[in-house]
Design a protein around this motif. Structure first.
Motif, PDB file in Angstrom:
ATOM      1  N   ASN A  41       0.839  -1.209   0.000  1.00  0.00           N
ATOM      2  CA  ASN A  41       0.000   0.000   0.000  1.00  0.00           C
ATOM      3  C   ASN A  41       0.871   1.255   0.000  1.00  0.00           C
ATOM      4  O   ASN A  41       0.597   2.218  -0.722  1.00  0.00           O
ATOM      5  CB  ASN A  41      -0.936   0.007   1.209  1.00  0.00           C
ATOM      6  N   ARG A  56      -6.099   4.404  -0.441  1.00  0.00           N
ATOM      7  CA  ARG A  56      -6.668   3.795   0.766  1.00  0.00           C
ATOM      8  C   ARG A  56      -6.207   4.647   1.933  1.00  0.00           C
ATOM      9  O   ARG A  56      -5.014   4.745   2.204  1.00  0.00           O
ATOM     10  CB  ARG A  56      -6.179   2.357   0.925  1.00  0.00           C
ATOM     11  N   TYR A 119     -11.566   4.420   0.527  1.00  0.00           N
ATOM     12  CA  TYR A 119     -10.854   4.729  -0.705  1.00  0.00           C
ATOM     13  C   TYR A 119     -11.349   6.080  -1.192  1.00  0.00           C
ATOM     14  O   TYR A 119     -12.550   6.298  -1.336  1.00  0.00           O
ATOM     15  CB  TYR A 119     -11.088   3.639  -1.754  1.00  0.00           C
TER      16      TYR A 119
END
Length: 127
Positions: A41, A56, A119
């Motif tokens: 991520n 995210r 998101y």
């Protein structure tokens, strides 16, 4: 990264009825996968931060939720005050309660205080 130590629960359902609720074993591989996911991520966020993208994000916990947690901690004889509601403070709290007899319950209360990941098209950071 905040690390929680409570067990994950699985629910076995057959014919639309819950047959069994049980603790899912936690393996070292689970921890490794979690760390890889966080790194992935972070890597994607860095790579695409200059472009329109879905990020995210975990926004900072709401002040009302943090105050409620502080009050609840008093019931467990834990005197902990947040000053900025930073992830470092939450990490300090988790370390402080690690050996508390009710650590697993307190960890779940801490987790419920945090905001859920979402998101968004703007990089609002990752609490």
């Amino acid at each position: 990264m905040l690390e929680f130590d409570f067990p994950e629960t699985r629910v076995h359902v057959e014919d639309y009825e819950v047959q069994k609720i049980y603790e899912y074993p936690k393996y070292e591989s689970n921890e490794m996968i979690e760390q890889f996911m966080v790194l992935a991520n972070e890597s994607v966020a860095k790579q695409f931060q200059k472009y329109p993208f879905l990020y995210r994000v975990h926004e900072k916990p709401k002040e009302e939720s943090v105050q409620k947690l502080e009050k609840t901690l008093e019931n467990f004889d834990i005197d902990f005050k947040f000053f900025s509601s930073s992830s470092a403070e939450f990490l300090d709290l988790l370390r402080q309660i690690k050996n508390h007899p009710k650590a697993k319950v307190i960890e779940k209360l801490v987790l419920r205080t945090l905001t859920k990941a979402e998101y968004k098209d703007k990089n609002l950071g990752h609490f």
